[in-house]
Enzyme design. Structure first.
Site, PDB file in Angstrom:
ATOM      1  N   ASN A  28      36.478  80.269 -36.656  1.00 19.08           N
ATOM      2  CA  ASN A  28      37.250  79.077 -36.073  1.00 19.08           C
ATOM      3  C   ASN A  28      38.235  78.584 -37.208  1.00 19.08           C
ATOM      4  OD1 ASN A  28      34.713  77.546 -37.005  1.00 19.08           O
ATOM      5  ND2 ASN A  28      36.467  76.032 -36.899  1.00 19.08           N
ATOM      6  N   CYS A  29      39.373  78.130 -36.638  1.00 21.35           N
ATOM      7  CA  CYS A  29      40.376  77.145 -37.516  1.00 21.35           C
ATOM      8  C   CYS A  29      40.043  76.051 -36.917  1.00 21.35           C
ATOM      9  CB  CYS A  29      41.587  77.856 -37.629  1.00 21.35           C
ATOM     10  SG  CYS A  29      42.599  77.877 -35.921  1.00 21.35           S
ATOM     11  N   MET A  30      41.080  75.151 -37.239  1.00 18.97           N
ATOM     12  CA  MET A  30      41.133  73.525 -36.642  1.00 18.97           C
ATOM     13  C   MET A  30      41.184  73.540 -35.129  1.00 18.97           C
ATOM     14  SD  MET A  30      43.167  71.482 -39.603  1.00 18.97           S
ATOM     15  CE  MET A  30      44.750  72.329 -39.376  1.00 18.97           C
ATOM     16  N   THR A  31      41.814  74.460 -34.606  1.00 15.03           N
ATOM     17  CA  THR A  31      41.974  74.250 -32.983  1.00 15.03           C
ATOM     18  C   THR A  31      41.610  75.508 -32.277  1.00 15.03           C
ATOM     19  OG1 THR A  31      44.328  74.968 -33.118  1.00 15.03           O
ATOM     20  CG2 THR A  31      43.712  72.677 -33.282  1.00 15.03           C
ATOM     21  N   ARG A  32      41.155  76.670 -32.904  1.00 13.14           N
ATOM     22  CA  ARG A  32      41.063  77.853 -32.396  1.00 13.14           C
ATOM     23  C   ARG A  32      39.471  78.498 -32.719  1.00 13.14           C
ATOM     24  NH1 ARG A  32      46.954  80.972 -32.755  1.00 13.14           N
ATOM     25  NH2 ARG A  32      47.991  78.703 -32.448  1.00 13.14           N
TER      26      ARG A  32
END
Length: 474
Positions: A28-32
């Protein structure tokens, strides 16, 4: 766990991406939520219609499911648990249903290449943000309280302690990048880290700083370890490819002993003879291009105006090598605050939609839920929940961002270039203490705040005048 990322939703997503047997990686990244897949033809693009999913970005080997800030990490953790429990399913039937739909959804080679940067740099982003915030706060305190660089005492010691993390990060950053890049390109991470370390070593025996490699030329040929991140990325890619070719012909009994040994010898030779000079030329060319764009007000406007489109297509991580190149050439990241204006333009557009909509409309609820993350630099909730579905406000948000980029470009053109004190960091209002310039941190903060204000106001005006006509404001 929040309702939007319930186990039922994740199970549905898992089925629609081809089942556990089609998942190569989960992160994951911050939103995905980022799911690496073995076969993209098994993926159902209609995942984006599920309740709780804001959008989906598809590449040839990855599915990016946009959940929003704070939820992506929980989704990745829960998905990893599901993958650990779930049996491998036959996805042939799913493939047959989706094959025709996906023929029109093929991603370009450029997008596939840029998607690799997310794999390489996303794990480093929390460290960039933490080190940058500590450095920014320490610099702001030192500036406001007039603490000399050579001062002694508890406060100077505390400030130096806060600054040491960014020094450590950027001193050895190439090793982290080399490790992640080698893995992303299909090789062994530690081989990439070792090759990256060659770019970090010094080859001048008379130097009083750095780490001397023990030799100053390569069999009589001069060594010039330029290129830094650009060279390391090329070398890590070459290392992974060479490792794959060596392993193809290596007997299993000798694989552990000889594969990495031969890979390192060949890759290091290429690095000294070809990659270091090539990386240096690319590094200088890229730095020249973006430094001139940054000093050109209209170039800044174009960059800021197009950045939201890069976010929509999931290729915005491709800018990170440019950030690192600018850090090396300028001492700060002058591109990041320009691109951050795109998010500020969205905030202005969202406020205009809120103002023009009815008091109890669903649109107002959507804006209220997404505006705080937008102010703090997380733009996906506004993109996928508010502006992009209505299209015209998305365009006017881009224009608002372009106006903010133009403002920062004009200030730089008039003699005050500024930028982020780190290669990567938060945007929005959170980034204010991370701004720096040759004239100090306070002028840089003022320029950045001015750019945000211009983008807010212009995004609001453009959306009010042009972004609400024939648009559903319910």
């Amino acid at each position: 766990m929040a309702k939007e990322i319930s186990s039922e939703l994740l199970n549905t997503i898992l089925t629609r991406v081809g089942g556990p047997g089609n998942i190569a990686s989960c992160g994951n990244c911050m939103t995905r939520l980022r799911l690496g897949v073995h076969d993209s033809s098994l993926v159902d693009p209609n995942i984006k219609t599920l309740e709780g999913v804001k959008s989906v970005i598809l590449t040839s080997d990855q599915v990016q499911v946009v959940f929003g800030p704070g939820k992506a990490h929980r989704a990745a953790k829960a998905m990893s648990e599901l993958l650990g429990e779930a049996p491998v399913q036959d996805a042939a039937e799913i493939a047959a249903q989706n094959k025709r739909q996906l023929k029109a959804k093929q991603t370009s080679g450029v997008q596939q290449f840029l998607a690799k940067f997310a794999t390489i740099f996303t794990p480093l982003i929390p460290g960039f943000i933490a080190a940058g915030l500590l450095l920014g706060i320490a610099t702001l305190i030192a500036t406001v309280m007039h603490v000399p660089a050579d001062a002694q005492g508890t406060l100077p010691d505390a400030l130096n302690f806060m600054k040491v993390f960014s020094k450590g990060l950027f001193t050895f950053l190439v090793i982290l990048v080399g490790y992640n890049a080698a893995q992303a390109f299909g090789g062994t991470g530690v081989n990439g880290a070792i090759i990256a370390a060659l770019f970090l070593l010094g080859y001048n025996p008379a130097a009083t700083t750095g780490y001397y490699a023990g030799f100053h030329d390569f069999f009589g040929l001069p060594i010039d370890p330029r290129g830094n991140i650009i060279g390391v990325l090329i070398a890590a890619w070459a290392c992974a490819r060479i490792e794959g070719m060596v392993r193809r012909f290596m007997p299993d009994d000798l694989d552990m002993l000889l594969t990495s040994l031969i890979t390192l010898l060949i890759t290091a030779t290429l690095a000294y003879l070809i990659i270091m000079p090539l990386g240096g030329w690319l590094f200088e060319g890229m730095s020249w291009l973006f430094m001139h764009l940054n000093s050109n007000p209209f170039g800044c406007a174009v960059l800021a105006g197009l950045f939201l489109i890069a976010v929509v297509f999931g290729v915005h991580q491709g800018f990170i090598p440019v950030y690192l190149a600018l850090m090396d050439s300028q001492g700060f990241n002058s591109l990041f605050p320009i691109l951050s204006m795109a998010g500020a333009g969205q905030v202005g557009a969202a406020l205009a939609l809120y103002w023009r909509s009815q008091p109890h409309s669903a649109l107002r609820s959507q804006v209220r839920g997404a505006i705080i993350p937008g102010l703090l630099g997380v733009g996906e909730p506004l993109i996928y929940g508010v502006t992009l579905p209505r299209m015209k406000p998305f365009v006017t948000a881009c224009l608002g961002g372009a106006a903010g980029g133009l403002f920062i470009g004009l200030i730089a053109w008039w003699g005050l270039p500024m930028g982020l004190n780190s290669a990567f960091g938060p945007s929005g209002l959170v980034a204010l203490p991370l701004m720096t310039s040759a004239q100090g941190i306070l002028p840089a903060m003022a320029v950045y705040a001015g750019g945000i204000l211009v983008a807010w106001v212009c995004g609001f005006i453009f959306t009010t005048l042009f972004g609400c006509r024939n648009v559903n404001l319910d």
